[in-house]
Design a protein around this motif. Structure first.
Motif, mmCIF file in Angstrom:
data_model
loop_
_atom_site.group_PDB
_atom_site.id
_atom_site.type_symbol
_atom_site.label_atom_id
_atom_site.label_comp_id
_atom_site.label_asym_id
_atom_site.label_seq_id
_atom_site.Cartn_x
_atom_site.Cartn_y
_atom_site.Cartn_z
ATOM 1 N N GLY A 64 -16.287 -27.876 -38.690
ATOM 2 C CA GLY A 64 -17.229 -28.871 -37.506
ATOM 3 C C GLY A 64 -16.521 -28.495 -36.169
ATOM 4 O O GLY A 64 -15.530 -27.517 -36.167
ATOM 5 N N ASP A 65 -16.803 -29.310 -35.350
ATOM 6 C CA ASP A 65 -16.284 -29.295 -33.857
ATOM 7 C C ASP A 65 -16.144 -30.667 -33.255
ATOM 8 O O ASP A 65 -16.851 -31.647 -33.613
ATOM 9 N N GLY A 66 -15.277 -30.891 -32.286
ATOM 10 C CA GLY A 66 -15.240 -32.037 -31.601
ATOM 11 C C GLY A 66 -14.043 -31.867 -30.613
ATOM 12 O O GLY A 66 -13.376 -30.646 -30.343
ATOM 13 N N GLU A 67 -13.440 -32.848 -30.107
ATOM 14 C CA GLU A 67 -12.270 -32.972 -29.124
ATOM 15 C C GLU A 67 -11.677 -34.092 -29.291
ATOM 16 O O GLU A 67 -11.800 -35.139 -29.869
ATOM 17 N N ILE A 68 -10.297 -34.188 -28.880
ATOM 18 C CA ILE A 68 -9.321 -35.282 -28.805
ATOM 19 C C ILE A 68 -8.836 -35.311 -27.490
ATOM 20 O O ILE A 68 -8.348 -34.390 -26.859
ATOM 21 N N GLU A 69 -8.890 -36.582 -26.786
ATOM 22 C CA GLU A 69 -8.129 -37.015 -25.623
ATOM 23 C C GLU A 69 -6.935 -37.816 -25.761
ATOM 24 O O GLU A 69 -7.066 -38.837 -26.291
ATOM 25 N N THR A 70 -6.117 -37.520 -25.200
ATOM 26 C CA THR A 70 -4.666 -38.317 -25.107
ATOM 27 C C THR A 70 -4.792 -39.302 -23.828
ATOM 28 O O THR A 70 -5.008 -38.942 -22.842
ATOM 29 N N LYS A 71 -4.559 -40.529 -24.229
ATOM 30 C CA LYS A 71 -4.774 -41.460 -23.411
ATOM 31 C C LYS A 71 -3.833 -41.573 -22.228
ATOM 32 O O LYS A 71 -4.157 -42.022 -21.051
ATOM 33 N N SER A 72 -2.633 -41.207 -22.361
ATOM 34 C CA SER A 72 -1.629 -41.357 -21.589
ATOM 35 C C SER A 72 -1.662 -40.221 -20.355
ATOM 36 O O SER A 72 -1.347 -40.726 -18.968
ATOM 37 N N GLY A 97 -16.340 -36.673 -32.275
ATOM 38 C CA GLY A 97 -17.193 -35.713 -32.923
ATOM 39 C C GLY A 97 -18.032 -34.906 -32.034
ATOM 40 O O GLY A 97 -18.593 -35.463 -31.254
ATOM 41 N N GLY A 98 -18.181 -33.690 -32.384
ATOM 42 C CA GLY A 98 -19.177 -32.655 -31.481
ATOM 43 C C GLY A 98 -20.586 -32.564 -32.179
ATOM 44 O O GLY A 98 -21.059 -33.670 -32.341
ATOM 45 N N LYS A 99 -20.933 -31.411 -32.154
ATOM 46 C CA LYS A 99 -22.386 -31.463 -32.386
ATOM 47 C C LYS A 99 -22.554 -31.440 -33.975
ATOM 48 O O LYS A 99 -23.466 -31.644 -34.563
ATOM 49 N N THR A 100 -21.579 -30.997 -34.752
ATOM 50 C CA THR A 100 -21.504 -31.281 -36.200
ATOM 51 C C THR A 100 -20.262 -32.132 -36.640
ATOM 52 O O THR A 100 -19.299 -32.401 -35.826
ATOM 53 N N ASP A 101 -20.465 -32.633 -37.714
ATOM 54 C CA ASP A 101 -19.513 -33.254 -38.629
ATOM 55 C C ASP A 101 -18.228 -32.560 -38.648
ATOM 56 O O ASP A 101 -18.257 -31.385 -38.883
#
Ligand code: 9YT
Length: 132
Positions: A64-72, A97-101
């Motif tokens: 699958g695909d996606g991203e993570i953002e660190t809040k700090s 989550g991106g386009k796919t799980d």
């Protein structure tokens, strides 16, 4: 030794579901390993606030695909098969989550007991009797 299959764990109360994800907790605190191990699916197109203030966690993306953002610091990291992210500073983050799980393999120290509720303000309570 202990042997379990994902299939049998998915058919048990080890499988927990939330709006944005589901997770099968294959290895938990009562196995006395000092960590827990989860196979988690992050649903496509979701955005989840997570902040494990009481736990360290590493997450490996299998598909699958996606991203993570660190809040700090507002940094965004792409997640794709082969990516491992390591929350070594109890990093508060948004997991998307991106386009796919996304299928993820996750480890927690200290281990989750399996009773943690998934109201997911991002925080699970620490289990004081953890062996981790
Ligand atoms: C991707 C991630 O943070 N997974 C954590 C495990 C899952 N939320 C669970 O089993 O509660």
């Amino acid at each position: 030794m202990i042997v379990r299959t994902l299939k049998e764990c998915e058919a048990s109360e080890r499988r927990v579901k939330s709006d944005n994800w589901e997770s099968t907790r294959m290895l938990l605190k009562d196995d006395k390993m000092g960590f827990s191990f989860h196979i988690t699916t992050i649903y496509a197109g979701t955005d989840t606030h997570i902040w494990y203030q009481n736990h360290l966690e590493s997450v490996y993306c299998m598909s699958g695909d996606g991203e993570i953002e660190t809040k700090s610091d507002g940094k965004i990291y792409k997640i794709e098969p082969g990516t491992l992210y390591i929350l070594d500073k109890h990093d508060e983050h948004q997991l998307r989550g991106g386009k796919t799980d996304m299928k993820m393999a996750c480890v927690f120290n200290p281990p989750l007991s399996g009773k943690e509720v998934h109201d997911e303000n991002g925080v699970y309570p620490v289990d004081d009797s953890a062996t981790g």
